[in-house]
Write an enzyme that holds these catalytic residues in place. Structure first.
Site, PDB file in Angstrom:
ATOM      1  N   LYS A 117       0.822  -1.220   0.000  1.00 33.95           N
ATOM      2  CA  LYS A 117       0.000   0.000   0.000  1.00 33.95           C
ATOM      3  C   LYS A 117       0.850   1.262   0.000  1.00 33.95           C
ATOM      4  CE  LYS A 117      -4.481  -1.600   1.455  1.00 33.95           C
ATOM      5  NZ  LYS A 117      -5.618  -1.524   2.353  1.00 33.95           N
ATOM      6  N   LYS A 199      -4.402 -10.950  -6.939  1.00 34.19           N
ATOM      7  CA  LYS A 199      -5.637 -11.061  -6.143  1.00 34.19           C
ATOM      8  C   LYS A 199      -6.763 -10.198  -6.720  1.00 34.19           C
ATOM      9  CE  LYS A 199      -6.212  -8.477  -2.302  1.00 34.19           C
ATOM     10  NZ  LYS A 199      -6.281  -7.965  -0.935  1.00 34.19           N
ATOM     11  N   LYS A 202     -10.925  -4.784  -4.695  1.00 27.48           N
ATOM     12  CA  LYS A 202     -11.877  -3.674  -4.859  1.00 27.48           C
ATOM     13  C   LYS A 202     -11.264  -2.503  -5.610  1.00 27.48           C
ATOM     14  CE  LYS A 202     -14.080  -4.249  -0.466  1.00 27.48           C
ATOM     15  NZ  LYS A 202     -14.063  -3.902   0.935  1.00 27.48           N
TER      16      LYS A 202
HETATM   17  P1  TYM Z   1     -10.783  -6.561   3.671  1.00 24.01           P
HETATM   18  O1  TYM Z   1     -11.886  -5.617   3.957  1.00 24.01           O
HETATM   19  O2  TYM Z   1      -9.728  -6.147   2.687  1.00 24.01           O
HETATM   20  O3  TYM Z   1     -11.373  -7.937   3.165  1.00 24.01           O
HETATM   21  C1  TYM Z   1     -12.366  -8.653   3.883  1.00 24.01           C
HETATM   22  C2  TYM Z   1     -12.101 -10.140   3.781  1.00 24.01           C
HETATM   23  O4  TYM Z   1     -12.089 -10.569   2.414  1.00 24.01           O
HETATM   24  C3  TYM Z   1     -10.928 -11.340   2.160  1.00 24.01           C
HETATM   25  N1  TYM Z   1     -10.526 -11.155   0.747  1.00 24.01           N
HETATM   26  C4  TYM Z   1     -10.359 -12.157  -0.136  1.00 24.01           C
HETATM   27  N2  TYM Z   1     -10.478 -13.490  -0.013  1.00 24.01           N
HETATM   28  C5  TYM Z   1     -10.245 -14.248  -1.110  1.00 24.01           C
HETATM   29  N3  TYM Z   1      -9.910 -13.735  -2.331  1.00 24.01           N
HETATM   30  C6  TYM Z   1      -9.764 -12.398  -2.489  1.00 24.01           C
HETATM   31  N4  TYM Z   1      -9.440 -11.906  -3.680  1.00 24.01           N
HETATM   32  C7  TYM Z   1      -9.995 -11.541  -1.367  1.00 24.01           C
HETATM   33  N5  TYM Z   1      -9.964 -10.193  -1.182  1.00 24.01           N
HETATM   34  C8  TYM Z   1     -10.288  -9.975   0.122  1.00 24.01           C
HETATM   35  C9  TYM Z   1      -9.890 -10.791   3.120  1.00 24.01           C
HETATM   36  O5  TYM Z   1      -8.842 -11.723   3.343  1.00 24.01           O
HETATM   37  C10 TYM Z   1     -10.718 -10.551   4.353  1.00 24.01           C
HETATM   38  O6  TYM Z   1     -10.853 -11.723   5.120  1.00 24.01           O
HETATM   39  N6  TYM Z   1      -7.837  -6.034   7.661  1.00 24.01           N
HETATM   40  C11 TYM Z   1      -9.017  -6.676   7.155  1.00 24.01           C
HETATM   41  C12 TYM Z   1     -10.272  -6.381   7.943  1.00 24.01           C
HETATM   42  C13 TYM Z   1     -10.135  -6.601   9.400  1.00 24.01           C
HETATM   43  C14 TYM Z   1     -10.129  -7.837  10.085  1.00 24.01           C
HETATM   44  C15 TYM Z   1      -9.993  -7.527  11.470  1.00 24.01           C
HETATM   45  C16 TYM Z   1     -10.245  -9.168   9.667  1.00 24.01           C
HETATM   46  C17 TYM Z   1     -10.000  -5.623  10.343  1.00 24.01           C
HETATM   47  N7  TYM Z   1      -9.918  -6.177  11.589  1.00 24.01           N
HETATM   48  C18 TYM Z   1      -9.940  -8.521  12.443  1.00 24.01           C
HETATM   49  C19 TYM Z   1     -10.178 -10.155  10.644  1.00 24.01           C
HETATM   50  C20 TYM Z   1     -10.036  -9.837  12.011  1.00 24.01           C
HETATM   51  C21 TYM Z   1      -9.249  -6.223   5.727  1.00 24.01           C
HETATM   52  O7  TYM Z   1      -8.791  -5.201   5.314  1.00 24.01           O
HETATM   53  O8  TYM Z   1     -10.099  -7.033   5.027  1.00 24.01           O
END
Ligand code: TYM
Length: 338
Positions: A117, A199, A202
């Site tokens: 990032k 990957k 969004k």
């Molecule tokens: P975020 O918002 O980027 O994504 C949410 C969840 O989606 C999964 N994900 C994917 N899985 C498979 N293939 C993909 N292409 C893909 N893109 C996204 C992510 O692995 C995630 O599980 N930091 C985290 C949010 C968070 C969190 C937490 C998660 C904040 N606090 C505590 C677990 C526990 C995030 O940015 O996810």
């Protein structure tokens, strides 16, 4: 959520930074409702995390409602699970500080997502971007969660949360449960439809690369038809040599329950066009009920706010006990009748 001590705690979160992608859904959100009976589940729309990238305030607010509605539409039942917005429970931020004092700068700069990032947004490498995994550790540890269902890209952050928990426990005595990341066997990393070694995300600038849960039938079918595959023409699961076709097969597996062998047989001797059409249709059919529910729930703001309020209260009550313990352990003066 009824508190049941025999059940382990599950925590996971998702950022309200736009419509969820098919990757978010398959890698994480789809699995969350499936855990509701076996575990005490706690799920959050993590709006504070979203601020690490500059957000338009009105858009962030709108997307927070949308993300919350999408989680409900995906099957999270607020009678069974706690569901709340992160900024509605200040305890995450309070614990964040204590944990930040128990993590090293080097541990944070080593995080892959921080490196990616900061390379992508060199104009805004803010402190939050660096300390993001600490807040994520606070999200998890504020509830003593044992299980964290995430996609592969978040595993490194959960690993760091474990290290912080372990360090805190060894300095101050047993306080935190060791969290463990779990990911689905297929779909823990859904790939871009345009660059299948990357990957699905969004923030991809190529709109054809990403299926959004808000996409209508035409958009979904069109994006799958344009999906990048390879030139050998054989429908076979081989992630290394055929990432595009394998990604499509993985998505088809998730929506139809068919094994890779069954899928290979089904499309034997057929062209990629037929596979793409079938995957697109399976996704359209699979998402249709969720999209219907989503539109219904999103239009009922009073209901949404009621669920948010209730979730925030439960989350605060639950995590306050853990924060009190942490404050006591680190040596903060605790006043009676607080
Ligand atoms: P975020 O918002 O980027 O994504 C949410 C969840 O989606 C999964 N994900 C994917 N899985 C498979 N293939 C993909 N292409 C893909 N893109 C996204 C992510 O692995 C995630 O599980 N930091 C985290 C949010 C968070 C969190 C937490 C998660 C904040 N606090 C505590 C677990 C526990 C995030 O940015 O996810």
């Amino acid at each position: 959520m009824e508190k049941d001590n025999a059940k382990k705690i599950v925590f996971s979160g998702i950022q309200p930074t736009g419509s969820f992608t098919l990757g978010n859904y398959i890698g994480a959100v789809r699995n969350w409702p499936l855990l509701q009976d076996e575990y005490n589940c706690i799920y959050s729309v993590v709006d504070q995390h979203a601020l690490t990238v500059r957000q338009d305030p009105a858009t962030l607010r709108k997307r927070t409602y949308e993300a919350f509605a999408m989680l409900l539409a995906s099957g999270i039942d607020p009678e069974k699970s706690m569901l709340f917005v992160q900024s509605h429970n200040p305890i995450h931020s309070q614990l964040n500080w204590i944990l930040a004092c128990n993590v090293q700068y080097g541990e944070l700069t080593r995080m892959t997502q921080f490196k990616d990032k900061s390379a992508k947004h060199p104009e805004n490498i803010n402190g939050g971007l660096l300390t993001y995994p600490v807040l994520m550790a606070a999200d998890i540890l504020a509830y003593n969660a044992a299980v964290v269902p995430v996609g592969i890209d978040q595993k490194q952050h959960v690993e760091l949360a474990r290290n912080i928990a372990q360090r805190f426990n060894s300095v101050y005595g047993e306080t935190f449960v060791m969290p463990e990341a779990i990911s689905p066997k297929v779909g823990a990393k859904i790939m871009s439809l345009q660059e299948p070694t990357k990957k699905m995300s969004k923030s991809d600038e190529n709109l054809n690369a990403t299926i959004l849960l808000s996409d209508d039938k035409d958009a979904i079918m069109r994006k799958f038809k344009r999906a990048v595959t390879d030139s050998d023409g054989e429908i076979r699961y081989d992630v290394e040599n055929k990432p595009g076709v394998s990604n499509l097969m993985g998505i088809y597996n998730v929506f139809t329950g068919k094994s890779f062998e069954e899928i290979e047989k089904e499309f034997q001797g057929q062209g990629y066009g037929v596979l793409k059409e079938a995957v697109g249709q399976a996704v359209v059919d699979g998402l249709a009920p969720i999209q219907g529910e989503y539109n219904r729930i999103l239009s009922d703001k009073a209901y949404l706010e009621g669920v948010m309020k209730d979730g925030a209260m439960k989350a605060q009550r639950y995590s306050q006990r853990i924060l009190d313990k942490v404050y006591r352990k680190v040596g903060f003066v605790q006043l009676k009748n607080k």
